[in-house]
Design a protein around this motif. Structure first.
Motif, PDB file in Angstrom:
ATOM      1  N   LYS A   3       0.982  -1.364  -0.366  1.00 54.95           N
ATOM      2  CA  LYS A   3      -0.235  -0.218  -0.008  1.00 54.95           C
ATOM      3  C   LYS A   3       0.793   0.912  -0.308  1.00 54.95           C
ATOM      4  O   LYS A   3       0.641   1.995  -1.217  1.00 54.95           O
ATOM      5  CB  LYS A   3      -0.626  -0.203   1.708  1.00 54.95           C
ATOM      6  CG  LYS A   3      -2.149  -1.169   1.199  1.00 54.95           C
ATOM      7  CD  LYS A   3      -2.662  -1.021   2.582  1.00 54.95           C
ATOM      8  CE  LYS A   3      -2.019  -1.279   3.778  1.00 54.95           C
ATOM      9  NZ  LYS A   3      -0.944  -2.788   3.902  1.00 54.95           N
ATOM     10  N   SER A   4       1.369   1.278   1.285  1.00 56.97           N
ATOM     11  CA  SER A   4       3.080   2.688   0.911  1.00 56.97           C
ATOM     12  C   SER A   4       3.502   2.633  -0.293  1.00 56.97           C
ATOM     13  O   SER A   4       4.202   3.931  -1.395  1.00 56.97           O
ATOM     14  CB  SER A   4       3.583   2.294   1.535  1.00 56.97           C
ATOM     15  OG  SER A   4       3.056   2.645   3.773  1.00 56.97           O
ATOM     16  N   SER A   5       4.057   1.586  -0.872  1.00 50.27           N
ATOM     17  CA  SER A   5       4.470   1.671  -1.994  1.00 50.27           C
ATOM     18  C   SER A   5       4.298   2.178  -3.031  1.00 50.27           C
ATOM     19  O   SER A   5       4.317   2.925  -3.698  1.00 50.27           O
ATOM     20  CB  SER A   5       5.048  -0.157  -2.786  1.00 50.27           C
ATOM     21  OG  SER A   5       6.127  -0.041  -1.690  1.00 50.27           O
ATOM     22  N   LYS A  63       0.726   9.132   4.895  1.00 50.50           N
ATOM     23  CA  LYS A  63       1.142   7.830   5.374  1.00 50.50           C
ATOM     24  C   LYS A  63      -0.230   6.507   5.291  1.00 50.50           C
ATOM     25  O   LYS A  63      -1.517   7.680   5.477  1.00 50.50           O
ATOM     26  CB  LYS A  63       1.614   7.709   6.697  1.00 50.50           C
ATOM     27  CG  LYS A  63       2.769   8.638   6.994  1.00 50.50           C
ATOM     28  CD  LYS A  63       2.837   8.717   8.121  1.00 50.50           C
ATOM     29  CE  LYS A  63       4.125  10.124   8.564  1.00 50.50           C
ATOM     30  NZ  LYS A  63       4.643  10.937   7.947  1.00 50.50           N
ATOM     31  N   THR A  64      -0.314   5.623   5.406  1.00 56.27           N
ATOM     32  CA  THR A  64      -1.632   4.771   5.065  1.00 56.27           C
ATOM     33  C   THR A  64      -1.187   3.925   5.996  1.00 56.27           C
ATOM     34  O   THR A  64      -0.260   2.925   5.705  1.00 56.27           O
ATOM     35  CB  THR A  64      -1.404   4.428   4.080  1.00 56.27           C
ATOM     36  OG1 THR A  64      -0.678   3.836   3.604  1.00 56.27           O
ATOM     37  CG2 THR A  64      -2.552   5.373   2.801  1.00 56.27           C
ATOM     38  N   ASN A  65      -2.520   3.675   6.554  1.00 55.88           N
ATOM     39  CA  ASN A  65      -1.856   2.074   7.994  1.00 55.88           C
ATOM     40  C   ASN A  65      -0.451   1.951   8.569  1.00 55.88           C
ATOM     41  O   ASN A  65      -0.370   1.289   8.408  1.00 55.88           O
ATOM     42  CB  ASN A  65      -2.124   0.530   7.271  1.00 55.88           C
ATOM     43  CG  ASN A  65      -3.823   0.745   6.942  1.00 55.88           C
ATOM     44  OD1 ASN A  65      -4.413   2.012   6.631  1.00 55.88           O
ATOM     45  ND2 ASN A  65      -4.168   0.406   5.880  1.00 55.88           N
ATOM     46  N   HIS A  97       0.161  -0.275  12.639  1.00 58.98           N
ATOM     47  CA  HIS A  97       0.526  -1.567  13.259  1.00 58.98           C
ATOM     48  C   HIS A  97       1.763  -1.811  12.319  1.00 58.98           C
ATOM     49  O   HIS A  97       2.425  -2.730  12.843  1.00 58.98           O
ATOM     50  CB  HIS A  97      -0.272  -2.262  13.305  1.00 58.98           C
ATOM     51  CG  HIS A  97      -1.692  -1.728  13.767  1.00 58.98           C
ATOM     52  ND1 HIS A  97      -2.178  -2.156  15.177  1.00 58.98           N
ATOM     53  CD2 HIS A  97      -2.988  -0.727  13.593  1.00 58.98           C
ATOM     54  CE1 HIS A  97      -2.936  -2.209  15.608  1.00 58.98           C
ATOM     55  NE2 HIS A  97      -3.207  -0.750  14.366  1.00 58.98           N
ATOM     56  N   GLU A  98       2.376  -0.657  11.558  1.00 55.92           N
ATOM     57  CA  GLU A  98       3.913  -1.628  10.789  1.00 55.92           C
ATOM     58  C   GLU A  98       5.037  -1.653  11.585  1.00 55.92           C
ATOM     59  O   GLU A  98       5.348  -1.326  12.391  1.00 55.92           O
ATOM     60  CB  GLU A  98       3.656  -1.022   9.393  1.00 55.92           C
ATOM     61  CG  GLU A  98       2.709  -0.360   9.103  1.00 55.92           C
ATOM     62  CD  GLU A  98       2.810  -0.504   7.826  1.00 55.92           C
ATOM     63  OE1 GLU A  98       4.062  -0.543   7.542  1.00 55.92           O
ATOM     64  OE2 GLU A  98       1.102  -0.942   6.679  1.00 55.92           O
ATOM     65  N   GLY A  99       5.222  -3.161  11.590  1.00 55.30           N
ATOM     66  CA  GLY A  99       6.528  -3.484  12.392  1.00 55.30           C
ATOM     67  C   GLY A  99       5.890  -3.537  14.291  1.00 55.30           C
ATOM     68  O   GLY A  99       7.083  -3.593  14.771  1.00 55.30           O
TER      69      GLY A  99
HETATM   70 MG   LIG Z   1       2.177   0.865   4.820  1.00 54.21          MG
END
Ligand SMILES: [Mg+2]
Ligand SMILES: Nc1nc2c(ncn2[C@@H]2O[C@H](COP(=O)(O)OP(=O)(O)O)[C@@H](O)[C@H]2O)c(=O)[nH]1
Ligand SMILES: [Zn+2]
Length: 299
Positions: free
Chosen positions: A183-185, A197-199, A202-204
């Motif tokens: 999504k971010s890419s 920024k998207t979602n 929670h990443e990482g």
């Molecule tokens: Mg992302």
């Protein structure tokens, strides 16, 4: 008094910011709305169109919330609904061909969420460079037969990126999908300077930890907005394992008996050799508890 029309573009719990023209105005709720807010959580959410009276210091007071065209929401217990964002035009479910492998059931869950909230839904299959075309087509076929648009993309080859861009133009969109699907890419490749920024929350990190409560609408250079909200992640978790876990916690006697069911995915409704139903018939689980359990599970 003349009210100004604003769009709520940022919300971190009690504090809100509305866009009025090109200005970002900090706002509070009018007292009568605040009293309602005590009964309904998140009375005002990002995407809400509101009427604002401007204070001498330039801040705003939200006087009224206009009717919503759509609602992204999460269903909780006892018919309680938690609204995450308002007036979202479309939900883009992003999956990846591989790493992680495309999951049709996740796509279908989000299609249901979109339909429930009166949003359009599109399925994006990213990382198409990692899978054979025939496999991709086989995944898309049942969705397309159901009238759902499927877009194939790859950051590596650039496939579908223009189509993805035109999908977003002029619309309020929310991206949903597992962590790692790209999504971010996708967003960064389209809008390298926008710092969207998207979602991100929670990443990482572990599920549910280090959550921020800030939701926002990012204006896109070509018009339209992307919604970033921790709610979309909690929605995935909620409808996947958190909900089941929470229900299991509430009915420990059912959870305990379920260990003896013949089938691991037993729903305790129609299956043979269901230890839960046996326990109910033997009076070890109260019938009323069992029925409430099923109701909670949406059976
Ligand atoms: Mg992302
Ligand atoms: N092969 C391939 N890798 C991709 C593609 N898009 C993203 N990735 C990689 O997938 C990983 C996760 O991407 P990211 O954008 O962080 O996913 P997010 O968690 O959905 O935001 C990164 O290492 C990306 O480089 C793609 O189209 N093809
Ligand atoms: Zn069972």
């Amino acid at each position: 008094m003349q009210f100004e029309r604003g769009l709520v573009i940022r919300n971190d719990g009690p504090r809100m910011w509305a866009q009025i023209g090109s200005e970002e105005v900090p706002c509070v709720l009018r007292g009568k709305l605040k009293r309602e807010a005590q009964r309904v959580t998140s009375l005002v959410v990002v995407g809400d169109e509101v009427e604002i009276s401007r204070q001498p210091d330039g801040t705003g007071v939200i006087e009224a919330i206009l009717p919503r065209r759509s609602e992204l929401s999460r269903q909780g217990f006892h018919g309680y609904v938690h609204v995450i964002a308002a007036n979202v035009d479309q939900l883009l479910f992003v999956g990846s061909a591989q790493q992680p492998r495309f999951k049709l059931h996740l796509a279908e869950r989000f299609l249901a969420i979109a339909r429930r909230g009166r949003m359009d839904a599109v399925v994006v299959i990213n990382k198409c460079d990692l899978e054979h075309e025939n496999t991709l087509k086989a995944w898309a076929a049942p969705l397309e037969q159901a009238g759902v648009r499927v877009v194939f993309t790859s950051i590596m080859t650039g496939q579908g990126v223009d189509e993805f861009r035109s999908l977003l133009a002029g619309k309020v969109s929310v991206l949903a999908g597992q962590s790692g699907v790209g999504k971010s890419s996708l967003v960064n490749s389209l809008f390298p300077d926008a710092n969207i920024k998207t979602n991100t929350v929670h990443e990482g990190s572990n599920k549910g930890r280090h959550t921020t409560t800030t939701s926002r609408l990012y204006p896109l250079p070509g018009g339209g907005y992307l919604v970033d909200t921790p709610g979309i992640k909690s929605l995935e978790l909620m409808e996947e394992d958190t909900e089941d876990e929470a229900i299991n916690d509430l009915y420990p006697e059912v959870t305990e008996a379920a260990a003896g069911c013949k089938f691991r995915d037993c729903t305790h409704t129609h299956e043979p050799q269901c230890a839960v139903k046996q326990a109910v018939n033997l009076g070890k689980i109260r019938r009323e508890r069992y029925q409430n359990f099923l109701r909670m599970r949406g059976a």
